[in-house]
Design a protein around this motif. Structure first.
Motif, mmCIF file in Angstrom:
data_model
loop_
_atom_site.group_PDB
_atom_site.id
_atom_site.type_symbol
_atom_site.label_atom_id
_atom_site.label_comp_id
_atom_site.label_asym_id
_atom_site.label_seq_id
_atom_site.Cartn_x
_atom_site.Cartn_y
_atom_site.Cartn_z
ATOM 1 N N HIS A 1 -11.884 -2.388 -46.327
ATOM 2 C CA HIS A 1 -11.576 -3.365 -47.371
ATOM 3 C C HIS A 1 -12.520 -3.271 -48.571
ATOM 4 O O HIS A 1 -12.254 -3.875 -49.607
ATOM 5 C CB HIS A 1 -11.589 -4.794 -46.796
ATOM 6 C CG HIS A 1 -12.765 -5.113 -45.938
ATOM 7 N ND1 HIS A 1 -12.979 -4.526 -44.713
ATOM 8 C CD2 HIS A 1 -13.804 -5.967 -46.125
ATOM 9 C CE1 HIS A 1 -14.091 -5.008 -44.176
ATOM 10 N NE2 HIS A 1 -14.613 -5.873 -45.015
ATOM 11 N N HIS A 2 -13.594 -2.481 -48.449
ATOM 12 C CA HIS A 2 -14.519 -2.293 -49.573
ATOM 13 C C HIS A 2 -14.289 -0.966 -50.309
ATOM 14 O O HIS A 2 -15.046 -0.638 -51.227
ATOM 15 C CB HIS A 2 -15.964 -2.339 -49.075
ATOM 16 C CG HIS A 2 -16.386 -3.668 -48.543
ATOM 17 N ND1 HIS A 2 -16.525 -4.779 -49.351
ATOM 18 C CD2 HIS A 2 -16.694 -4.077 -47.284
ATOM 19 C CE1 HIS A 2 -16.910 -5.810 -48.614
ATOM 20 N NE2 HIS A 2 -17.016 -5.413 -47.357
ATOM 21 N N LEU A 3 -13.292 -0.205 -49.932
ATOM 22 C CA LEU A 3 -13.149 1.147 -50.462
ATOM 23 C C LEU A 3 -12.741 1.213 -51.933
ATOM 24 O O LEU A 3 -12.785 2.294 -52.527
ATOM 25 C CB LEU A 3 -12.149 1.940 -49.612
ATOM 26 C CG LEU A 3 -12.717 2.486 -48.295
ATOM 27 C CD1 LEU A 3 -11.606 3.044 -47.412
ATOM 28 C CD2 LEU A 3 -13.773 3.558 -48.558
ATOM 29 N N ALA A 4 -12.386 0.096 -52.554
ATOM 30 C CA ALA A 4 -12.101 0.109 -53.993
ATOM 31 C C ALA A 4 -13.386 0.091 -54.816
ATOM 32 O O ALA A 4 -13.330 0.166 -56.044
ATOM 33 C CB ALA A 4 -11.211 -1.076 -54.372
ATOM 34 N N PHE A 5 -14.542 0.011 -54.150
ATOM 35 C CA PHE A 5 -15.844 0.031 -54.817
ATOM 36 C C PHE A 5 -16.522 1.373 -54.538
ATOM 37 O O PHE A 5 -16.696 1.738 -53.370
ATOM 38 C CB PHE A 5 -16.730 -1.104 -54.315
ATOM 39 C CG PHE A 5 -16.234 -2.478 -54.656
ATOM 40 C CD1 PHE A 5 -16.669 -3.123 -55.809
ATOM 41 C CD2 PHE A 5 -15.327 -3.127 -53.827
ATOM 42 C CE1 PHE A 5 -16.214 -4.405 -56.111
ATOM 43 C CE2 PHE A 5 -14.864 -4.402 -54.128
ATOM 44 C CZ PHE A 5 -15.302 -5.037 -55.288
ATOM 45 N N THR B 1 -6.516 -5.238 -52.776
ATOM 46 C CA THR B 1 -6.444 -6.692 -52.809
ATOM 47 C C THR B 1 -7.836 -7.306 -52.776
ATOM 48 O O THR B 1 -8.114 -8.297 -53.469
ATOM 49 C CB THR B 1 -5.612 -7.210 -51.629
ATOM 50 O OG1 THR B 1 -4.312 -6.620 -51.676
ATOM 51 C CG2 THR B 1 -5.487 -8.712 -51.656
ATOM 52 N N PHE B 2 -8.737 -6.713 -51.978
ATOM 53 C CA PHE B 2 -10.101 -7.242 -51.895
ATOM 54 C C PHE B 2 -10.757 -7.223 -53.268
ATOM 55 O O PHE B 2 -11.372 -8.215 -53.683
ATOM 56 C CB PHE B 2 -10.928 -6.429 -50.899
ATOM 57 C CG PHE B 2 -12.309 -6.982 -50.667
ATOM 58 C CD1 PHE B 2 -12.569 -7.815 -49.588
ATOM 59 C CD2 PHE B 2 -13.361 -6.690 -51.536
ATOM 60 C CE1 PHE B 2 -13.842 -8.337 -49.374
ATOM 61 C CE2 PHE B 2 -14.632 -7.209 -51.334
ATOM 62 C CZ PHE B 2 -14.868 -8.034 -50.253
ATOM 63 N N ARG B 3 -10.622 -6.119 -54.005
ATOM 64 C CA ARG B 3 -11.283 -6.059 -55.308
ATOM 65 C C ARG B 3 -10.644 -7.024 -56.305
ATOM 66 O O ARG B 3 -11.326 -7.569 -57.179
ATOM 67 C CB ARG B 3 -11.271 -4.636 -55.868
ATOM 68 C CG ARG B 3 -12.001 -4.553 -57.197
ATOM 69 C CD ARG B 3 -12.686 -3.251 -57.451
ATOM 70 N NE ARG B 3 -13.448 -3.311 -58.692
ATOM 71 C CZ ARG B 3 -14.185 -2.341 -59.178
ATOM 72 N NH1 ARG B 3 -14.295 -1.200 -58.497
ATOM 73 N NH2 ARG B 3 -14.842 -2.473 -60.312
ATOM 74 N N GLN B 4 -9.346 -7.278 -56.168
ATOM 75 C CA GLN B 4 -8.705 -8.267 -57.029
ATOM 76 C C GLN B 4 -9.242 -9.663 -56.735
ATOM 77 O O GLN B 4 -9.470 -10.462 -57.653
ATOM 78 C CB GLN B 4 -7.189 -8.234 -56.827
ATOM 79 C CG GLN B 4 -6.522 -6.986 -57.380
ATOM 80 C CD GLN B 4 -5.047 -6.914 -57.025
ATOM 81 O OE1 GLN B 4 -4.593 -7.553 -56.072
ATOM 82 N NE2 GLN B 4 -4.293 -6.134 -57.784
ATOM 83 N N ARG B 5 -9.474 -9.969 -55.470
ATOM 84 C CA ARG B 5 -9.982 -11.287 -55.081
ATOM 85 C C ARG B 5 -11.449 -11.459 -55.442
ATOM 86 O O ARG B 5 -11.885 -12.561 -55.808
ATOM 87 C CB ARG B 5 -9.816 -11.487 -53.566
ATOM 88 C CG ARG B 5 -8.395 -11.636 -53.086
ATOM 89 C CD ARG B 5 -8.369 -11.770 -51.564
ATOM 90 N NE ARG B 5 -7.004 -11.866 -51.049
ATOM 91 C CZ ARG B 5 -6.676 -11.857 -49.761
ATOM 92 N NH1 ARG B 5 -7.635 -11.795 -48.848
ATOM 93 N NH2 ARG B 5 -5.416 -11.937 -49.389
ATOM 94 N N GLY C 1 -24.382 -0.684 -38.425
ATOM 95 C CA GLY C 1 -24.070 -1.386 -39.660
ATOM 96 C C GLY C 1 -22.919 -0.754 -40.403
ATOM 97 O O GLY C 1 -21.898 -0.412 -39.815
ATOM 98 N N SER C 2 -23.100 -0.568 -41.707
ATOM 99 C CA SER C 2 -22.030 -0.063 -42.541
ATOM 100 C C SER C 2 -22.625 0.488 -43.829
ATOM 101 O O SER C 2 -23.779 0.192 -44.163
ATOM 102 C CB SER C 2 -21.035 -1.191 -42.858
ATOM 103 O OG SER C 2 -19.949 -0.718 -43.634
ATOM 104 N N THR C 3 -21.844 1.299 -44.516
ATOM 105 C CA THR C 3 -22.214 1.815 -45.835
ATOM 106 C C THR C 3 -21.146 1.320 -46.799
ATOM 107 O O THR C 3 -20.036 1.875 -46.839
ATOM 108 C CB THR C 3 -22.299 3.351 -45.816
ATOM 109 O OG1 THR C 3 -23.325 3.747 -44.890
ATOM 110 C CG2 THR C 3 -22.612 3.908 -47.191
ATOM 111 N N GLU C 4 -21.451 0.245 -47.520
ATOM 112 C CA GLU C 4 -20.439 -0.427 -48.329
ATOM 113 C C GLU C 4 -21.083 -1.211 -49.460
ATOM 114 O O GLU C 4 -22.268 -1.563 -49.392
ATOM 115 C CB GLU C 4 -19.631 -1.391 -47.454
ATOM 116 C CG GLU C 4 -20.483 -2.514 -46.886
ATOM 117 C CD GLU C 4 -19.746 -3.432 -45.932
ATOM 118 O OE1 GLU C 4 -19.078 -2.906 -45.021
ATOM 119 O OE2 GLU C 4 -19.837 -4.654 -46.105
ATOM 120 N N GLN C 5 -20.299 -1.508 -50.461
ATOM 121 C CA GLN C 5 -20.790 -2.268 -51.606
ATOM 122 C C GLN C 5 -21.300 -3.644 -51.192
ATOM 123 O O GLN C 5 -20.774 -4.264 -50.268
ATOM 124 C CB GLN C 5 -19.680 -2.401 -52.649
ATOM 125 C CG GLN C 5 -18.508 -3.299 -52.252
ATOM 126 C CD GLN C 5 -18.747 -4.779 -52.486
ATOM 127 O OE1 GLN C 5 -19.629 -5.180 -53.254
ATOM 128 N NE2 GLN C 5 -17.959 -5.606 -51.817
#
Length: 246
Positions: free
Chosen positions: A70-74, A204-208, A26-30
């Motif tokens: 792409h989730h690293l801004a969280f 960009t992901f967090r802006q979207r 899986g993953s560790t992400e917001q």
């Protein structure tokens, strides 16, 4: 049967009756305002553990870190580079193959892993083809729990268009069923988040997607729904695993 809770003698005995193993990944992400950071690892792990206990299948340790740049801004997200994940999977498969496992079934909970895991499979098979390997046949597959027929039908029935693409009520529900002590009650605004592409960098992901959701309304999640997704997920994954064993 969980690999971490077995002795080496028990694993050796298991190999006498089966050379298949399920590896959750899986993953560790917001996961939005109410989703757990570990959701994408918790979901396939819960399905794999239940399947293993009910059907005498060995389940390996969960690969909790995936390709989630792409989730690293969280805050809380931890990501591997694709090259790092490929290296980890090559060594994982190599270790299992050395002991005689011939069918390795990766049960995945994160869409961002798909391309990298398939690239790892290509590297592993290329090494075997280009080298002087003469051992047993090695079969590898990636199965995404969230694509199973029963699970998709249940998500459509319960959530319709509010299911969305990330921080979905189905995955939040399943993670809560596994960890009911971690349920979060959070208001969503707007109720259904905007959709769009995740093919971008973290900024960009967090802006979207300012709160981390993609087209979803995870306020619809519940432990009760999660228990239904667990049952559907076990049935879907068992069907896929048996077909993989052939």
């Amino acid at each position: 049967m969980r690999l971490q809770l077995a002795t080496w003698q028990e694993v050796e005995a298991y190999l006498q009756r089966s050379t298949g193993i399920i590896m959750p990944i899986g993953s560790t992400e917001q996961h939005g305002p109410n989703g757990l950071v570990g959701t994408d690892a918790i979901c396939p792990e819960a399905i794999a553990w239940a399947l293993g206990e009910r059907h005498d299948v060995l389940v390996g340790p969960t690969q909790n870190l995936g390709m989630a740049q792409h989730h690293l801004a969280f805050p809380g997200t931890v990501s591997l580079r694709p090259s790092t994940l490929i290296a980890v999977l090559r060594d994982t498969v190599g270790s299992l193959a050395r002991h005689g496992f011939t069918h390795i079934f990766f049960l995945n909970g994160h869409g961002g892993n798909i391309a990298t895991v398939n690239a790892a499979f290509a590297e592993i098979q290329a090494e075997r083809s280009l080298g002087e390997h003469s051992g047993d046949e090695l079969q590898l597959t990636l199965y995404n729990w969230f694509t199973g027929r029963r699970g998709r039908e249940l998500a459509s029935e319960l959530f319709g268009d509010a299911e969305g693409g990330h921080a979905t009520p189905s995955e939040v529900s399943l993670s809560w069923a596994a960890h009911p002590e971690a349920v979060k009650a959070v208001a969503m605004s707007p109720p259904i988040a905007p959709g769009g592409s995740a093919q971008c960098d973290a900024r960009t992901f967090r802006q979207r997607f300012p709160d981390g959701r993609m087209g979803s309304d995870p306020s619809l999640a519940s432990v009760e729904h999660g228990q239904r997704f667990l049952q559907a997920g076990v049935e879907d994954a068992l069907e896929a695993y048996r077909a993989f064993l052939g």
